[in-house]
Design a protein around this motif. Sequence first.
Motif, PDB file in Angstrom:
ATOM      1  N   LEU A  30       0.827  -1.205   0.000  1.00 12.65           N
ATOM      2  CA  LEU A  30       0.000   0.000   0.000  1.00 12.65           C
ATOM      3  C   LEU A  30       0.861   1.254   0.000  1.00 12.65           C
ATOM      4  CD1 LEU A  30      -2.879   1.063   0.056  1.00 12.65           C
ATOM      5  CD2 LEU A  30      -2.851   0.872   2.557  1.00 12.65           C
ATOM      6  N   SER A  31       1.974   1.211   0.736  1.00 14.01           N
ATOM      7  CA  SER A  31       2.862   2.381   0.763  1.00 14.01           C
ATOM      8  C   SER A  31       3.473   2.642  -0.609  1.00 14.01           C
ATOM      9  CB  SER A  31       3.969   2.188   1.808  1.00 14.01           C
ATOM     10  OG  SER A  31       4.952   1.267   1.357  1.00 14.01           O
ATOM     11  N   GLY A  32       3.825   1.553  -1.327  1.00 12.38           N
ATOM     12  CA  GLY A  32       4.357   1.723  -2.670  1.00 12.38           C
ATOM     13  C   GLY A  32       3.338   2.353  -3.603  1.00 12.38           C
ATOM     14  N   LEU A  33       2.077   1.937  -3.484  1.00 14.65           N
ATOM     15  CA  LEU A  33       1.022   2.529  -4.300  1.00 14.65           C
ATOM     16  C   LEU A  33       0.792   3.990  -3.921  1.00 14.65           C
ATOM     17  CD1 LEU A  33      -1.498  -0.454  -4.311  1.00 14.65           C
ATOM     18  CD2 LEU A  33       0.092   0.229  -6.117  1.00 14.65           C
ATOM     19  N   VAL A  34       0.837   4.271  -2.614  1.00 21.28           N
ATOM     20  CA  VAL A  34       0.699   5.656  -2.169  1.00 21.28           C
ATOM     21  C   VAL A  34       1.831   6.506  -2.731  1.00 21.28           C
ATOM     22  CG1 VAL A  34       0.819   7.171  -0.140  1.00 21.28           C
ATOM     23  CG2 VAL A  34      -0.640   5.149  -0.091  1.00 21.28           C
ATOM     24  N   GLY A  35       3.056   5.944  -2.743  1.00 18.90           N
ATOM     25  CA  GLY A  35       4.183   6.665  -3.307  1.00 18.90           C
ATOM     26  C   GLY A  35       3.997   6.985  -4.782  1.00 18.90           C
ATOM     27  N   LEU A  36       3.363   6.059  -5.509  1.00 18.99           N
ATOM     28  CA  LEU A  36       3.090   6.307  -6.923  1.00 18.99           C
ATOM     29  C   LEU A  36       1.973   7.338  -7.107  1.00 18.99           C
ATOM     30  CD1 LEU A  36       3.272   2.630  -8.253  1.00 18.99           C
ATOM     31  CD2 LEU A  36       4.857   4.483  -8.814  1.00 18.99           C
ATOM     32  N   TRP A  37       0.950   7.283  -6.250  1.00 19.29           N
ATOM     33  CA  TRP A  37      -0.192   8.193  -6.362  1.00 19.29           C
ATOM     34  C   TRP A  37       0.157   9.627  -5.975  1.00 19.29           C
ATOM     35  CZ3 TRP A  37      -3.616   4.354  -3.181  1.00 19.29           C
ATOM     36  CH2 TRP A  37      -3.974   3.277  -4.009  1.00 19.29           C
ATOM     37  N   THR A  38       1.134   9.796  -5.101  1.00 16.58           N
ATOM     38  CA  THR A  38       1.425  11.129  -4.557  1.00 16.58           C
ATOM     39  C   THR A  38       2.767  11.634  -5.070  1.00 16.58           C
ATOM     40  OG1 THR A  38       2.393  10.122  -2.559  1.00 16.58           O
ATOM     41  CG2 THR A  38       0.055  10.690  -2.482  1.00 16.58           C
ATOM     42  N   GLY A  39       3.013  11.455  -6.353  1.00 23.76           N
ATOM     43  CA  GLY A  39       4.314  11.787  -6.914  1.00 23.76           C
ATOM     44  C   GLY A  39       4.535  13.246  -7.248  1.00 23.76           C
ATOM     45  N   GLY A  40       3.485  14.070  -7.176  1.00 16.85           N
ATOM     46  CA  GLY A  40       3.667  15.480  -7.507  1.00 16.85           C
ATOM     47  C   GLY A  40       4.376  16.241  -6.407  1.00 16.85           C
ATOM     48  N   GLU A  41       4.672  17.505  -6.686  1.00 14.76           N
ATOM     49  CA  GLU A  41       5.354  18.338  -5.695  1.00 14.76           C
ATOM     50  C   GLU A  41       4.496  18.468  -4.445  1.00 14.76           C
ATOM     51  OE1 GLU A  41       7.404  22.781  -5.281  1.00 14.76           O
ATOM     52  OE2 GLU A  41       6.588  22.079  -7.202  1.00 14.76           O
ATOM     53  N   GLY A  42       5.091  18.208  -3.304  1.00 14.66           N
ATOM     54  CA  GLY A  42       4.362  18.263  -2.041  1.00 14.66           C
ATOM     55  C   GLY A  42       3.455  17.074  -1.795  1.00 14.66           C
ATOM     56  N   GLY A  43       3.482  16.098  -2.709  1.00  9.46           N
ATOM     57  CA  GLY A  43       2.621  14.931  -2.551  1.00  9.46           C
ATOM     58  C   GLY A  43       2.972  14.086  -1.344  1.00  9.46           C
ATOM     59  N   TRP A  44       4.201  14.179  -0.881  1.00 13.64           N
ATOM     60  CA  TRP A  44       4.587  13.400   0.295  1.00 13.64           C
ATOM     61  C   TRP A  44       3.774  13.804   1.517  1.00 13.64           C
ATOM     62  CZ3 TRP A  44       6.546  15.991   4.549  1.00 13.64           C
ATOM     63  CH2 TRP A  44       6.989  17.307   4.332  1.00 13.64           C
ATOM     64  N   ARG A  45       3.327  15.058   1.569  1.00 13.46           N
ATOM     65  CA  ARG A  45       2.481  15.471   2.701  1.00 13.46           C
ATOM     66  C   ARG A  45       1.134  14.751   2.650  1.00 13.46           C
ATOM     67  NH1 ARG A  45       4.629  19.832   5.448  1.00 13.46           N
ATOM     68  NH2 ARG A  45       6.189  21.060   4.315  1.00 13.46           N
ATOM     69  N   VAL A  46       0.595  14.606   1.447  1.00 19.31           N
ATOM     70  CA  VAL A  46      -0.664  13.870   1.284  1.00 19.31           C
ATOM     71  C   VAL A  46      -0.492  12.431   1.758  1.00 19.31           C
ATOM     72  CG1 VAL A  46      -2.392  13.082  -0.373  1.00 19.31           C
ATOM     73  CG2 VAL A  46      -1.345  15.352  -0.639  1.00 19.31           C
ATOM     74  N   ALA A  47       0.656  11.847   1.437  1.00 15.15           N
ATOM     75  CA  ALA A  47       0.923  10.468   1.844  1.00 15.15           C
ATOM     76  C   ALA A  47       0.853  10.325   3.361  1.00 15.15           C
ATOM     77  CB  ALA A  47       2.286  10.030   1.329  1.00 15.15           C
ATOM     78  N   PHE A  48       1.426  11.276   4.080  1.00 19.53           N
ATOM     79  CA  PHE A  48       1.398  11.179   5.542  1.00 19.53           C
ATOM     80  C   PHE A  48       0.012  11.483   6.102  1.00 19.53           C
ATOM     81  CE2 PHE A  48       6.009  11.287   5.039  1.00 19.53           C
ATOM     82  CZ  PHE A  48       6.363  10.301   5.944  1.00 19.53           C
ATOM     83  N   TRP A  49      -0.784  12.322   5.418  1.00 12.57           N
ATOM     84  CA  TRP A  49      -2.167  12.518   5.846  1.00 12.57           C
ATOM     85  C   TRP A  49      -2.960  11.225   5.692  1.00 12.57           C
ATOM     86  CZ3 TRP A  49      -3.538  15.849   9.119  1.00 12.57           C
ATOM     87  CH2 TRP A  49      -3.063  17.175   9.112  1.00 12.57           C
ATOM     88  N   ILE A  50      -2.672  10.461   4.660  1.00 13.78           N
ATOM     89  CA  ILE A  50      -3.335   9.165   4.484  1.00 13.78           C
ATOM     90  C   ILE A  50      -3.049   8.248   5.670  1.00 13.78           C
ATOM     91  CG2 ILE A  50      -3.338   7.061   3.073  1.00 13.78           C
ATOM     92  CD1 ILE A  50      -2.905   8.851   0.617  1.00 13.78           C
TER      93      ILE A  50
END
Length: 443
Positions: free
Chosen positions: A158-178
Amino acid sequence: MSPSPAPPARGTRLTALVVGLCWLVVLFDGLDMFVYGAVLPHMLEEHALGLDAAKAGDLGSYATFGMLLGALSAGAVTDWIGRKKTIVACTAVFSLASALCAVAGGPGVFGLGRFIAGLGLGGLLPTTITLVSEYAPRGRGALVVGTLMTAHQAGGILSGLVGLWTGGEGGWRVAFWICVAPLFIGVPLVVRFLPESMGFLLARGRTEEAAALAARHGVPLPVPEADRPAAGERWSALLALFRDGLWRTTLLFWLASFGGLLLVYGVSTWLPTMMRGSGYELGSSLGFVVVINLGGIVGMLVGGRFSDRYGAARVAALWFVLTAVGIYTLGVRMPLALTYAVVFLTGLFLFSAQAMLYAAVAGRSTADHRATAVGWVSGIGRFGAVFGPWLGGQLVASEAEGWGFTAFALTAVLSTLFLVLAGLRNAPAVPSGGPAERLSAAG
């Protein structure tokens, strides 16, 4: 010497309920643990929070240092307040800490969030292993633990998929909100439906609660084990592991766990970055995160079945050897399809080797000491978990990714050696001694 303990109360539906709820929260544990490695290439690309490879390795170690403290304290805490309350508290802690990471404006706050998350992550895993072991059918303890640990690898996928889904600038913040989701999904379900350990209730003298729980689920009440220590003697289980000449076996298991968790967290944190440094595209490198965790799921199920038949320590030793071969091979540039196959097989052996080590310890501990035994073998291993991400960061920062594969492979060889020195004989089906003899038998 105390008499052989009666098996804990078990029923098919009750076991499924306990394993299912623990599987859910361990899924979130895996997501939170592995998401940093999944989004790290994006963070390094955009220099988020001013990170470079060396600083990123340090931040990765903050979470695992928190896990070390959480795992070391988990045994005493859960033997004091209970398995269920500990699971609720740990899940809430790492969920809220992810929110802190999501809003972090600098590496200091982000590192604090990862450290706090580690406290919850480190406490959750040994506690859930303890609980499912107590509700496992006789002779299926390792398989049940392996089934539980598939959730950790599913979280990695799931983390790998999240990493692919949140690849834009600042997307890592979205990943941690998930990663805050467990607070609203896992915690309410555990509070409402997860039963407490009957062994724990009996150990604390709460016989009426244990009887009511057994009646509600239609299972027999387990017979209390003889010679339980007083509530204040929480260090007795730990001290017992060093009595009667067992200190050497105990230390060897701890050293094997050190190497195992160095591998798990070092590889999980740096695999995408190291593979990219070896010439693979970013999309393929993140795909390796998914594939290695798919291999981990298969490995947990296969390893659990083999361990119940041949002995968990024997299987763990063999799995560490095969892990060494797989990791070393990844340092050689291969066609992409072949690389995916090697990554899958490496994951199959890598993650389940450590899980089977846990299963060996959990299966040979009494109800009132089991959490302490598992917590300490996990907690000592967390020193390796702290060192692994740091080591990977230093090698990547030095542009020596190839040496990273070699260093991790050597670590797997050393863990094998420690298990061999501890002894790989099969343990008796029903150990007759106390917790110290049970840990020795687990070899």
